[in-house]
Design an enzyme around this catalytic site. Sequence first.
Site, PDB file in Angstrom:
ATOM      1  N   ILE A  92       0.854  -1.183   0.000  1.00  0.00           N
ATOM      2  CA  ILE A  92       0.000   0.000   0.000  1.00  0.00           C
ATOM      3  C   ILE A  92       0.892   1.236   0.000  1.00  0.00           C
ATOM      4  CG2 ILE A  92      -1.944  -1.109   1.170  1.00  0.00           C
ATOM      5  CD1 ILE A  92      -0.998   0.158   3.790  1.00  0.00           C
ATOM      6  N   ALA A 154       6.747   7.056   3.904  1.00  0.00           N
ATOM      7  CA  ALA A 154       6.618   5.726   4.505  1.00  0.00           C
ATOM      8  C   ALA A 154       6.796   4.645   3.450  1.00  0.00           C
ATOM      9  CB  ALA A 154       5.258   5.596   5.194  1.00  0.00           C
ATOM     10  N   TYR A 155       6.171   4.836   2.310  1.00  0.00           N
ATOM     11  CA  TYR A 155       6.283   3.874   1.208  1.00  0.00           C
ATOM     12  C   TYR A 155       7.721   3.796   0.708  1.00  0.00           C
ATOM     13  CZ  TYR A 155       5.290   1.660  -3.318  1.00  0.00           C
ATOM     14  OH  TYR A 155       5.274   0.827  -4.413  1.00  0.00           O
ATOM     15  N   SER A 156       8.341   4.950   0.510  1.00  0.00           N
ATOM     16  CA  SER A 156       9.730   4.976   0.032  1.00  0.00           C
ATOM     17  C   SER A 156      10.659   4.272   1.018  1.00  0.00           C
ATOM     18  CB  SER A 156      10.185   6.427  -0.174  1.00  0.00           C
ATOM     19  OG  SER A 156       9.413   7.070  -1.168  1.00  0.00           O
ATOM     20  N   LYS A 159       9.997   0.434   1.022  1.00  0.00           N
ATOM     21  CA  LYS A 159      10.510  -0.227  -0.176  1.00  0.00           C
ATOM     22  C   LYS A 159      12.037  -0.241  -0.200  1.00  0.00           C
ATOM     23  CE  LYS A 159       6.714  -1.534  -2.181  1.00  0.00           C
ATOM     24  NZ  LYS A 159       6.403  -2.962  -2.366  1.00  0.00           N
TER      25      LYS A 159
END
Length: 248
Positions: A92, A154-156, A159
């Site tokens: 997500i 947060a996603y960066s 990942k």
Amino acid sequence: MNMIDLKERIIVITGGARGIGYAIAERVIQSGGKVAIWDLNENMAKNSASALGSGTVAFGVNVADPVSVKNAAAATEEIFGRIDGLVNSAGITGPVKPAIEYDVSEWKGVVDVCLTGTFNCCRHVVPVMLKRDYGRIVNISSVAGKEGNPNIAAYSAAKAGVLGFTKSLGKELAKTGIAVNAVTPTTAKTPILDGLTAEFIEYMRVRIPRDRFVELGEIASMVVWLLSEENSFTTASTFDLSGGRTTY
């Protein structure tokens, strides 16, 4: 389309009910493999499994919950007798806003799915693979994990963590028959874009030298090769799918 031999291989795909995961599942089936879709949306997973046809099963799995993952791994092994491949595709993006405006719960939600979820699945699938000393794991990271994208910190970060985890686990298992690699796609037209603004999507597109988003089939082609027996040497590595945006 070049055929890659996955005959009778058992592949678990998280987030496999749609998007990148589903495209990979289609290519696995076309290559002779069998698929276990693990997805938070159990009904959608079952519908996708039905569309893919025989050789496909579906489980409602919350990858952020280690008990849910443990149960799914046991059930998949019970049905097929083994697990030959794992694709960690569930993810997500979280909210699009400056990092200093993130609530801790929002940050944790993204990291729990994208990074801890990848760990949970490897934690419970690798022991199954070790019984036969064979396995192929492909972790779906992102160009954001290499470069960092503003307003999805947060996603960066999650990942980027997937890349570090891939390198560590790949080295830990390097003397076994298990290979662990990651791919870093640029933006693709998937439901994950639904939570992003049009301006942010365009921000990502114009930074791709090929001047287009990656096609789902292009991601699936690379992933399926990494799942195959032909990928017998490379492990703990990152394979780029950024259309030239990143060159490392």
